[in-house]
Design a protein around this motif. Structure first.
Motif, short mmCIF file in Angstrom:
data_model
loop_
_atom_site.label_atom_id
_atom_site.label_comp_id
_atom_site.label_asym_id
_atom_site.label_seq_id
_atom_site.Cartn_x
_atom_site.Cartn_y
_atom_site.Cartn_z
N ASP A 130 0.83 -1.31 0.06
CA ASP A 130 0.02 -0.10 0.01
C ASP A 130 0.92 1.40 0.02
OD1 ASP A 130 -2.51 -1.15 0.05
OD2 ASP A 130 -2.60 -1.38 2.14
N ARG A 131 1.80 1.13 0.79
CA ARG A 131 2.87 2.31 1.03
C ARG A 131 3.43 2.60 -0.44
NH1 ARG A 131 6.70 1.21 5.38
NH2 ARG A 131 7.60 3.27 4.98
N VAL A 132 3.99 1.52 -0.91
CA VAL A 132 4.80 1.69 -2.39
C VAL A 132 3.57 2.08 -3.51
CG1 VAL A 132 5.92 0.18 -4.28
CG2 VAL A 132 6.47 -0.02 -1.80
N ASP A 133 2.35 1.63 -3.28
CA ASP A 133 1.23 2.06 -4.16
C ASP A 133 1.09 3.55 -4.25
OD1 ASP A 133 -0.72 1.89 -5.86
OD2 ASP A 133 -2.15 1.21 -4.95
N THR A 134 1.04 3.94 -3.09
CA THR A 134 0.72 5.41 -2.86
C THR A 134 2.01 6.32 -3.31
OG1 THR A 134 -0.53 5.18 -0.92
CG2 THR A 134 0.31 7.43 -0.91
N CYS A 135 3.37 5.72 -2.89
CA CYS A 135 4.52 6.49 -3.43
C CYS A 135 4.63 6.72 -4.74
CB CYS A 135 5.66 5.66 -2.79
SG CYS A 135 7.12 6.29 -3.24
N LEU A 136 4.07 5.53 -5.86
CA LEU A 136 4.47 5.30 -6.97
C LEU A 136 3.38 6.34 -7.87
CD1 LEU A 136 4.89 1.70 -7.72
CD2 LEU A 136 6.72 3.59 -8.09
N ARG A 137 2.06 6.43 -7.14
CA ARG A 137 1.05 7.27 -7.62
C ARG A 137 1.27 8.68 -7.38
NH1 ARG A 137 -3.58 4.30 -9.22
NH2 ARG A 137 -3.38 2.24 -8.40
N SER A 150 1.40 -7.27 -8.19
CA SER A 150 2.44 -6.10 -8.48
C SER A 150 1.88 -4.71 -8.74
CB SER A 150 3.13 -6.40 -9.99
OG SER A 150 2.18 -6.83 -11.04
N ILE A 151 2.53 -3.80 -9.00
CA ILE A 151 2.01 -2.47 -9.37
C ILE A 151 2.65 -2.06 -10.87
CG2 ILE A 151 1.80 0.02 -8.72
CD1 ILE A 151 2.37 -1.16 -5.68
N ARG A 152 1.95 -1.88 -11.69
CA ARG A 152 2.51 -1.56 -12.84
C ARG A 152 2.63 -0.01 -13.08
NH1 ARG A 152 1.37 -4.12 -18.80
NH2 ARG A 152 2.62 -5.84 -17.84
N VAL A 153 3.90 0.28 -13.74
CA VAL A 153 4.13 1.79 -14.13
C VAL A 153 4.34 1.71 -15.40
CG1 VAL A 153 5.73 3.62 -13.91
CG2 VAL A 153 5.00 2.25 -11.93
N LEU A 154 3.27 2.38 -16.29
CA LEU A 154 3.45 2.26 -17.67
C LEU A 154 4.64 3.04 -18.14
CD1 LEU A 154 -0.29 3.05 -18.50
CD2 LEU A 154 1.06 0.95 -18.37
N GLY A 155 5.36 2.53 -19.34
CA GLY A 155 6.56 3.06 -19.81
C GLY A 155 6.37 4.24 -20.75
N ASN A 156 7.52 4.66 -21.36
CA ASN A 156 7.29 5.75 -22.36
C ASN A 156 8.55 5.52 -23.16
OD1 ASN A 156 9.36 7.00 -20.83
ND2 ASN A 156 7.83 8.09 -19.66
N SER A 157 8.77 6.58 -24.03
CA SER A 157 10.01 6.50 -24.96
C SER A 157 11.28 6.42 -24.13
CB SER A 157 10.07 7.85 -25.97
OG SER A 157 10.14 8.91 -25.30
N TYR A 158 11.21 6.75 -22.87
CA TYR A 158 12.47 6.89 -22.09
C TYR A 158 12.49 5.50 -21.22
CZ TYR A 158 15.36 8.72 -18.12
OH TYR A 158 16.29 9.11 -17.24
N ARG A 159 11.62 4.98 -20.83
CA ARG A 159 11.57 3.80 -19.87
C ARG A 159 10.65 2.72 -20.42
NH1 ARG A 159 8.49 7.26 -16.61
NH2 ARG A 159 6.46 6.37 -16.30
N LYS A 160 10.76 1.48 -19.98
CA LYS A 160 10.05 0.40 -20.37
C LYS A 160 8.87 0.27 -19.20
CE LYS A 160 12.76 -2.69 -22.98
NZ LYS A 160 11.60 -2.88 -24.24
N ASN A 161 7.87 -0.44 -19.66
CA ASN A 161 6.84 -0.92 -18.64
C ASN A 161 7.39 -1.45 -17.43
OD1 ASN A 161 4.76 0.40 -20.15
ND2 ASN A 161 4.03 -1.63 -21.33
N ALA A 162 7.11 -1.10 -16.47
CA ALA A 162 7.67 -1.90 -15.07
C ALA A 162 6.72 -2.39 -14.20
CB ALA A 162 8.41 -0.91 -14.42
N ASP A 163 6.68 -3.54 -14.13
CA ASP A 163 5.80 -4.37 -12.99
C ASP A 163 6.52 -4.49 -11.80
OD1 ASP A 163 3.68 -4.97 -14.48
OD2 ASP A 163 4.38 -6.59 -15.41
N THR A 164 6.28 -3.34 -10.85
CA THR A 164 6.97 -3.47 -9.57
C THR A 164 6.42 -4.28 -8.65
OG1 THR A 164 5.46 -1.54 -8.68
CG2 THR A 164 7.71 -1.12 -9.90
N VAL A 165 7.28 -5.10 -7.87
CA VAL A 165 6.78 -6.19 -6.97
C VAL A 165 7.22 -5.87 -5.67
CG1 VAL A 165 6.64 -8.39 -6.33
CG2 VAL A 165 6.84 -7.86 -8.92
N PRO A 166 6.40 -4.98 -4.76
CA PRO A 166 6.85 -5.09 -3.41
C PRO A 166 6.77 -6.36 -2.70
CG PRO A 166 4.97 -3.56 -3.95
CD PRO A 166 5.10 -4.61 -5.06
#
Length: 325
Positions: A130-137, A150-166
């Motif tokens: 929950d804490r990581v989720d709030t932090c990423l948002r 997991s918590i997915r952070v969508l990528g862009n031209s600079y970084r890849k899609n990241a499935d973060t796993v607390p």
């Protein structure tokens, strides 16, 4: 389907420098976000665990609370076994100072918390996820999607899609006979929103894969990429068995092949043919295969065994190599 040496060489190629940089950027962005929770990066910054892989890692500490975390890439990108079809990276965020344990309970040297001076701590109402989720948002806003594990952070031209796993650290002490609390095999324990906890050994996976790649003159990871690419072609052709195969499962299946199979020939097509032959001839042993970490069983039940056997059978009929090239 007939495969030429040239085609298999194209399948076997590792990730490009551009993809590697996007992997590094993904872990940088997660690191920067965790600063919102008061974590500061160690002086070493982001480093590679091993050369020739995207096994990036960094360590952070919250000086006020004493919390310590390790952020690292896991999965196919960290192991350098990814193919073009795999666009997401897996980023583990592991809390280190609170951990779960696996002790040796049998024999004349059983273990428990007292053996190592550990003690239980109460769970907090707000989970680490929950804490990581709030932090990423707070950092990525609408680019964040929460999943069960997991918590997915969508990528862009600079970084890849990241499935973060607390996760919490998981310490396996079953091979420890010294009573040294730092002598353990490190894993992670994932506590999903729904369902039971999951124990994985991603760092051990990276270590064992590197050892096997060196032992096979760097043919192992090439063959893993070939296996994944052919599986995708089988999926396109409508093979139901291929649709059930995960990237990690295929890497583990290939990891169980003896080293000498990889070094018998210098032609990728002949090596892959011998891999298929070995899997076919040793189908009765698939139930005893291990994951690529060398610790957990690849198959948890008979249904999974059947899935792998069906895939091996279909792979045998699907794969053919061309003599002339």
């Amino acid at each position: 389907m007939n495969f030429t040496e040239k085609k298999l060489k194209s399948f076997s190629m590792p990730l490009s420098d551009t993809e590697d940089q996007k992997c590094k950027h993904a872990i940088q962005e997660v690191r920067n976000s965790m600063a919102n929770l008061g974590f500061e990066e160690s002086s070493n910054g982001i480093t590679r665990v091993f050369d020739n892989t995207s096994s990036y890692q960094t360590f952070m500490k919250n000086n006020e609370s004493g919390e310590k975390i390790k952020i690292f890439l896991q999965g196919s990108y960290a192991n350098n076994t990814n193919i073009k079809a795999e666009s997401d990276v897996d980023v583990a965020i592991v809390r280190e100072e609170i951990f779960n344990t696996l002790f040796r309970s049998e024999g004349i040297y059983p273990q428990n918390n007292e053996t190592f001076g550990f003690y239980n701590v109460p769970q907090k109402p707000i989970t680490f996820k929950d804490r990581v989720d709030t932090c990423l948002r707070a950092s990525f806003h609408e680019q964040v999607i929460r999943h069960n594990k997991s918590i997915r952070v969508l990528g862009n031209s600079y970084r890849k899609n990241a499935d973060t796993v607390p996760a919490n650290r998981y310490r396996n002490y079953r091979g420890n006979y010294s009573n040294d609390p730092e002598d353990y095999v490190g894993g992670i324990i994932i506590k999903p929103d729904h369902g039971t906890s999951i124990i994985n050994y991603p760092e051990q996976h990276i270590r064992m894969g590197r050892q096997k790649n060196i032992a096979t003159n760097h043919f192992y990871k090439k063959q893993v990429r070939i296996m994944k690419s052919i599986k995708n072609l089988m999926t396109d052709e409508g093979y139901a068995s291929a649709q059930k195969m995960s990237s990690f499962g295929l890497e583990s299946l290939t990891w169980n092949i003896p080293d000498n199979i990889f070094t018998k020939y210098d032609q990728l097509r002949f090596v892959f043919d011998d891999i298929v032959i070995y899997l076919t001839d040793h189908a009765d042993n698939v139930a005893n295969f291990k994951e690529a970490n060398g610790i957990k069983r690849l198959c948890n039940d008979e249904n999974q065994v059947t899935d792998y056997l069906n895939f091996i059978s279909d792979l045998k009929s699907f794969y053919e190599f061309e003599i002339g090239d």
